[in-house]
Enzyme design. Structure first.
Site, PDB file in Angstrom:
ATOM      1  N   GLU A  17       0.868  -1.172   0.000  1.00  0.00           N
ATOM      2  CA  GLU A  17       0.000   0.000   0.000  1.00  0.00           C
ATOM      3  C   GLU A  17       0.903   1.220   0.000  1.00  0.00           C
ATOM      4  OE1 GLU A  17      -0.413  -2.259   2.619  1.00  0.00           O
ATOM      5  OE2 GLU A  17      -2.138  -3.331   1.825  1.00  0.00           O
ATOM      6  N   TYR A  77       7.735   2.280  -7.462  1.00  0.00           N
ATOM      7  CA  TYR A  77       7.140   0.949  -7.518  1.00  0.00           C
ATOM      8  C   TYR A  77       6.775   0.564  -8.944  1.00  0.00           C
ATOM      9  CZ  TYR A  77       6.872   1.817  -2.525  1.00  0.00           C
ATOM     10  OH  TYR A  77       7.170   2.126  -1.238  1.00  0.00           O
TER      11      TYR A  77
END
Length: 177
Positions: free
Chosen positions: A109, A121
């Site tokens: 998250e 990411y």
């Protein structure tokens, strides 16, 4: 400046907490929570250590032995050391270890208001799969849930003195670079 990645220990707790409380001022984990993180089975924490042996960053992942899924728990780097690839190096090391341990998917998250972390990411192959409304408290900021399929991911080799999964702890539920 050279940086060494190594397994985090309880001796690193003060350095980790200094980064935790300055990086995540509104929602920093408690010392007790971080102690649990560093000693819990099924996980892995790394620290980035600078020339003076000071902790300048840390990262953790939960990957219980035999599990096909893992969760990135947290990544943080001191502000003055950001932009040098330390977060990428720590995460890449953890992903490589997870792959070696048989993990097929990694989840995390990330705050919806942190495009820098989201870009990191995505550059490593993570894709957004969901949004958790008002996940980060007390701010009420949404979390973007991301997934990486390791069989499709490209991981790099990072020099480290770290042991593989199963030899060190971890268990954090969010990623907040």
């Amino acid at each position: 400046m050279s940086v060494l990645l190594r397994t985090a220990t309880l001796d690193d707790l003060d350095g980790i907490m200094a980064i935790e409380t300055t990086t995540f001022a509104n929602d920093a984990w408690s010392r007790a929570s971080m102690t649990h993180e560093l000693t819990a089975p099924g996980g892995r924490y790394l620290v980035a250590e600078g020339d003076d042996a000071a902790v300048v960053g840390y990262a953790g992942m939960l990957a219980p032995k035999g599990a096909r899924e893992a969760d990135v728990q947290t990544i943080a780097v001191l502000a003055e050391h950001r932009g040098r690839g330390l977060g990428r190096a720590m995460l890449t090391q953890l992903l490589g270890e997870a792959r070696q341990a048989g993990v097929h998917e990694v989840f995390l998250e990330v705050r919806a208001d942190n495009p820098g972390a989201q870009h990191l990411y995505e550059s490593l192959g993570f894709v957004p799969i969901a949004v958790r409304k008002r996940y980060y408290m007390p701010d009420g900021v949404d979390a973007v849930v991301m997934r990486l399929t390791l069989s499709a991911a490209v991981t790099e080799t990072v020099p480290t003195r770290a042991e593989p999964f199963g030899d060190a702890p971890l268990d954090r539920q969010d990623d907040r670079p």
